[in-house]
Scaffold this motif. Structure first.
Motif, PDB file in Angstrom:
ATOM      1  N   VAL A  39     -26.652   4.175 -60.348  1.00  0.00           N
ATOM      2  CA  VAL A  39     -25.242   3.932 -60.052  1.00  0.00           C
ATOM      3  C   VAL A  39     -24.439   5.027 -60.734  1.00  0.00           C
ATOM      4  O   VAL A  39     -24.774   5.431 -61.859  1.00  0.00           O
ATOM      5  CB  VAL A  39     -24.782   2.553 -60.572  1.00  0.00           C
ATOM      6  CG1 VAL A  39     -23.307   2.327 -60.277  1.00  0.00           C
ATOM      7  CG2 VAL A  39     -25.619   1.435 -60.008  1.00  0.00           C
ATOM      8  N   ILE A  40     -23.391   5.491 -60.085  1.00  0.00           N
ATOM      9  CA  ILE A  40     -22.502   6.483 -60.683  1.00  0.00           C
ATOM     10  C   ILE A  40     -21.105   5.890 -60.731  1.00  0.00           C
ATOM     11  O   ILE A  40     -20.553   5.495 -59.700  1.00  0.00           O
ATOM     12  CB  ILE A  40     -22.501   7.800 -59.888  1.00  0.00           C
ATOM     13  CG1 ILE A  40     -23.899   8.422 -59.913  1.00  0.00           C
ATOM     14  CG2 ILE A  40     -21.457   8.762 -60.452  1.00  0.00           C
ATOM     15  CD1 ILE A  40     -24.040   9.675 -59.062  1.00  0.00           C
ATOM     16  N   VAL A  41     -20.541   5.817 -61.936  1.00  0.00           N
ATOM     17  CA  VAL A  41     -19.176   5.326 -62.145  1.00  0.00           C
ATOM     18  C   VAL A  41     -18.292   6.557 -62.294  1.00  0.00           C
ATOM     19  O   VAL A  41     -18.499   7.377 -63.189  1.00  0.00           O
ATOM     20  CB  VAL A  41     -19.077   4.429 -63.398  1.00  0.00           C
ATOM     21  CG1 VAL A  41     -17.652   3.921 -63.570  1.00  0.00           C
ATOM     22  CG2 VAL A  41     -20.063   3.271 -63.303  1.00  0.00           C
ATOM     23  N   CYS A  42     -17.316   6.690 -61.410  1.00  0.00           N
ATOM     24  CA  CYS A  42     -16.528   7.915 -61.326  1.00  0.00           C
ATOM     25  C   CYS A  42     -15.036   7.617 -61.249  1.00  0.00           C
ATOM     26  O   CYS A  42     -14.613   6.749 -60.492  1.00  0.00           O
ATOM     27  CB  CYS A  42     -16.969   8.688 -60.084  1.00  0.00           C
ATOM     28  SG  CYS A  42     -16.018  10.154 -59.720  1.00  0.00           S
ATOM     29  N   VAL A  43     -14.253   8.369 -62.023  1.00  0.00           N
ATOM     30  CA  VAL A  43     -12.800   8.344 -61.915  1.00  0.00           C
ATOM     31  C   VAL A  43     -12.385   9.724 -61.418  1.00  0.00           C
ATOM     32  O   VAL A  43     -12.606  10.719 -62.095  1.00  0.00           O
ATOM     33  CB  VAL A  43     -12.118   8.042 -63.267  1.00  0.00           C
ATOM     34  CG1 VAL A  43     -10.602   8.131 -63.135  1.00  0.00           C
ATOM     35  CG2 VAL A  43     -12.525   6.670 -63.779  1.00  0.00           C
ATOM     36  N   SER A  44     -11.798   9.762 -60.223  1.00  0.00           N
ATOM     37  CA  SER A  44     -11.366  11.016 -59.616  1.00  0.00           C
ATOM     38  C   SER A  44      -9.959  10.802 -59.090  1.00  0.00           C
ATOM     39  O   SER A  44      -9.777  10.114 -58.092  1.00  0.00           O
ATOM     40  CB  SER A  44     -12.326  11.410 -58.487  1.00  0.00           C
ATOM     41  OG  SER A  44     -11.999  12.663 -57.951  1.00  0.00           O
ATOM     42  N   VAL A  45      -8.960  11.366 -59.768  1.00  0.00           N
ATOM     43  CA  VAL A  45      -7.582  11.013 -59.423  1.00  0.00           C
ATOM     44  C   VAL A  45      -6.713  12.148 -58.891  1.00  0.00           C
ATOM     45  O   VAL A  45      -5.811  11.900 -58.111  1.00  0.00           O
ATOM     46  CB  VAL A  45      -6.856  10.360 -60.626  1.00  0.00           C
ATOM     47  CG1 VAL A  45      -7.509   9.060 -61.013  1.00  0.00           C
ATOM     48  CG2 VAL A  45      -6.795  11.284 -61.820  1.00  0.00           C
ATOM     49  N   SER A  46      -6.930  13.372 -59.285  1.00  0.00           N
ATOM     50  CA  SER A  46      -5.988  14.433 -58.927  1.00  0.00           C
ATOM     51  C   SER A  46      -6.245  15.068 -57.566  1.00  0.00           C
ATOM     52  O   SER A  46      -5.400  15.047 -56.689  1.00  0.00           O
ATOM     53  CB  SER A  46      -5.990  15.529 -59.999  1.00  0.00           C
ATOM     54  OG  SER A  46      -5.523  15.011 -61.216  1.00  0.00           O
TER      55      SER A  46
END
Length: 162
Positions: A4-11
């Motif tokens: 599993v990959i937990v990712c925060v990608s906002v810009s």
């Protein structure tokens, strides 16, 4: 192998592109911290954690998510293997190690951190915005290929150790 990959990608979606490239060889599902299922993470053999870099640190949503994870062995009494990744306008340096704090937090939670990966990406933070951003066409095909190769090495190392 369950990954599993937990990712925060906002810009600009840069970190999500890197996460997707890593997910392919791992057969991993990419989720945000809010979508992550604690049971799925506990059962996973390999968990990736990544975000863009903001003011020299990984995104606070990712750090808060990891801080809230339970400490101790995962399902079956085994520690899960983890990796940390980031996309950033500036390179990681020994003076400003943006992945190291999360690595230490994960190790304190009982994860065996197998490695870190970072690549340059479009950065439009205040001073760079004036010129249209830094690293305008990144992550590029070479960066995504390097991300896939990193994930393949993790996958192959995990299969040998099992």
């Amino acid at each position: 192998m369950k990954a599993v990959i937990v990712c925060v990608s906002v810009s600009h979606g840069n970190t999500l592109r890197v996460a997707d490239a890593m997910a392919q060889p791992l057969g991993a599902r990419v989720v945000s911290p809010e979508e992550a299922d604690p049971g799925e993470l506990a059962a996973a053999y390999l968990v990736g954690f990544g975000s863009g870099v903001f003011y020299g640190r990984l995104h606070p949503r990712l750090t808060a998510f990891v801080s809230a994870l339970p400490t101790g062995p995962r399902t079956g009494g085994k520690g899960a293997h983890a990796f940390v990744f980031a996309s950033s306008g500036l390179p990681e340096t020994p003076v400003m190690p943006f992945t190291r704090p999360l690595v230490r937090l994960l190790e304190g939670k009982g994860f065996d951190v197998a490695g870190t990966f970072s690549c340059r990406a479009l950065d439009t933070w205040a001073p760079f915005k004036v010129v249209g951003g830094l690293n305008k066409r990144r992550p590029d095909a070479d960066d995504l290929s390097a991300a896939r190769a990193f994930a393949e090495r993790l996958r192959d190392a995990r299969q040998v150790r099992r």
